[in-house]
Design a protein around this motif. Sequence first.
Motif, PDB file in Angstrom:
ATOM      1  N   UNK A 423       0.845  -1.197   0.000  1.00  0.00           N
ATOM      2  CA  UNK A 423       0.000   0.000   0.000  1.00  0.00           C
ATOM      3  C   UNK A 423       0.880   1.247   0.000  1.00  0.00           C
ATOM      4  N   UNK A 424       0.625   2.124  -0.973  1.00  0.00           N
ATOM      5  CA  UNK A 424       1.395   3.366  -1.034  1.00  0.00           C
ATOM      6  C   UNK A 424       1.170   4.206   0.215  1.00  0.00           C
ATOM      7  N   UNK A 425      -0.049   4.169   0.744  1.00  0.00           N
ATOM      8  CA  UNK A 425      -0.316   4.921   1.967  1.00  0.00           C
ATOM      9  C   UNK A 425       0.522   4.397   3.131  1.00  0.00           C
ATOM     10  N   UNK A 428       4.194   5.259   2.541  1.00  0.00           N
ATOM     11  CA  UNK A 428       4.435   6.669   2.865  1.00  0.00           C
ATOM     12  C   UNK A 428       4.492   6.879   4.367  1.00  0.00           C
ATOM     13  N   UNK A 429       3.583   6.202   5.093  1.00  0.00           N
ATOM     14  CA  UNK A 429       3.562   6.345   6.551  1.00  0.00           C
ATOM     15  C   UNK A 429       4.881   5.860   7.161  1.00  0.00           C
ATOM     16  N   UNK A 430       5.386   4.712   6.635  1.00  0.00           N
ATOM     17  CA  UNK A 430       6.645   4.176   7.165  1.00  0.00           C
ATOM     18  C   UNK A 430       7.793   5.139   6.904  1.00  0.00           C
ATOM     19  N   UNK A 431       7.861   5.651   5.683  1.00  0.00           N
ATOM     20  CA  UNK A 431       8.934   6.593   5.355  1.00  0.00           C
ATOM     21  C   UNK A 431       8.809   7.876   6.180  1.00  0.00           C
ATOM     22  N   UNK A 435      11.409   9.912   8.604  1.00  0.00           N
ATOM     23  CA  UNK A 435      11.689  11.342   8.501  1.00  0.00           C
ATOM     24  C   UNK A 435      11.534  12.009   9.870  1.00  0.00           C
ATOM     25  N   UNK A 436      10.448  11.665  10.573  1.00  0.00           N
ATOM     26  CA  UNK A 436      10.218  12.228  11.900  1.00  0.00           C
ATOM     27  C   UNK A 436      11.328  11.883  12.876  1.00  0.00           C
ATOM     28  N   UNK A 479      16.079   6.293   3.486  1.00  0.00           N
ATOM     29  CA  UNK A 479      15.274   7.152   2.617  1.00  0.00           C
ATOM     30  C   UNK A 479      15.964   7.437   1.281  1.00  0.00           C
ATOM     31  N   UNK A 480      17.215   6.966   1.145  1.00  0.00           N
ATOM     32  CA  UNK A 480      18.002   7.164  -0.080  1.00  0.00           C
ATOM     33  C   UNK A 480      18.247   8.650  -0.351  1.00  0.00           C
TER      34      UNK A 480
END
Length: 560
Positions: A423-425, A428-431, A435-436, A479-480
Amino acid sequence: MVAITNTTSLTFLKESIDATLSEAEASLEAFAEERDEGTSLDRCGEAFHQLRGISQMLELSAATLMSEEMELAVEGLKRHGGWALVQALGNAIVLLGRYFEYVQLKDRTLPEMLIGGINELRRAGGKPLIQESHFFSVDLSRARSPEPEEGDPAALLAQGRRLRHMYQVGLLGLLRGDNRDAHLRLMARALARVDNLCGRCANSRFWWVARAATESLAEDRMVITPARKALLAQYDRQLKKLVYDGERALAQEAPLLLIKESLYLASLGSGTGTAAAEVRGVFGLERGVSDTVLQSELALMAGARGSVIRSVAGALKDEINQVKETLDLASQGVADTDYAGVAGGLRRIASTLEMVSKEHEANLLRERADKVADWPSDVDADSPDFHALVDDLLAAENTVASLERSLAPSDDVRRDATNTRISLYQLDDARMTVVGECRAGLALAKRSLASYMENNWDPMHLTNLPGTFASVSGGLMFLELERACAVIRACRTHIETRLIGGDEPPGQPAMETLADALTGVDYYLESMEEQKPIGEGVLDVSEQAMAELGYPLAERGTHG
């Protein structure tokens, strides 16, 4: 600004004003249909002249100026023609009518609300724009207070190019419409550095008020109008003078018009920034009208718009989540499942996808709905058919996610997955979690560095930083984000070798430069959290800061 305490005169004249505006609008439409109809323009000009007289009598300065500009625009149409002027006049008629209604209903003039309309007319006529501070009055003779500390002109001349580049990176991103908040904070930081290094010089007051204006734009989330962009570009020209003229530029005062415009912006802010609070106090800028209020009143007067596609995407997400909840319960065997209802949900999703031109995905869902509709309530959740249903629903969810992404600039976090069953959602949440965590590590590092400086350069306050930077580097590798990772590794090396293992304290300028590097990476990550990409220019600033500290990274060829 003349406050209207009694709107009796305006109310008495309102019927005449409305009739005059209607006559002007009809005459303009007649001219637009028959371009050679000169009498229509004459009637239009007479109507605007009448409105100018009424506005003067009511002491409405903005309406008076706008009526005058409308009258001049008619003269321009007679001489040169031009569809842009016709369009601008049509918009001005509507705006002026709404402004009169606003003043009558709110018993408040706020002449700033007509600046945009006046400038639209002037722009269409090829004339220079008026300043946003046109209706603003302030005593420009007041001196800076408190006086700045002794500056470091030599350091300013040495760091001028980099500080100007830092400012330009923010300005370029702002002009492109990228993450405004991070870019503005970057610009404010550059001006704060310049202001501190200037110290006591003839040019000091200008950098103080310019810094205050930029702080206010950033901290109060002010709207960035064309006039404000032009002012920020003027700041860059003043920075250029510093870079190329050096001490001669420090000895010259900036144009008073720049100072006045900067003070106007500071007056619209809350004054929470250091320079902004000082400026508001010295110049008595407690006007009671913030930019938030001004924009709210503008929206009230002119209306607002929404995004249909975002509404559709939101509705799709809600519908998909309802089906997902049903399938989750089915997989747990909690209750009998109504697959006819599931099929109905799939068909509704398909119909909505068709609205946004996703016909292929809609057809696949309809085919799946036809198969699912007759399922018994106890279908095995481990069966291939059930998994195929889940895969189709996931594909639909990712289609919606891609649709939402198409409405916003791309960034380094929300990249596509190579595995279509993810799931893209969720990805995104994992990435975003990573970031946080990286930003939390940077915040911890900044606090440690501040404690190090405040406690007489005691390296004990830095003992946790190598581990912190190792964690941040690991997150950036995941995150590359290779450039950001290289900056953080260089920061770690600098801290280990020169701050913890060094023989003498680094000094304030070196610590400020290190802070510039960390701030650039932090702004870059923050822009990902807010889904407002700032661009890699901010990493140029970080790399230049590390090069100044003796850690040159890859050359990027970005210069201001």
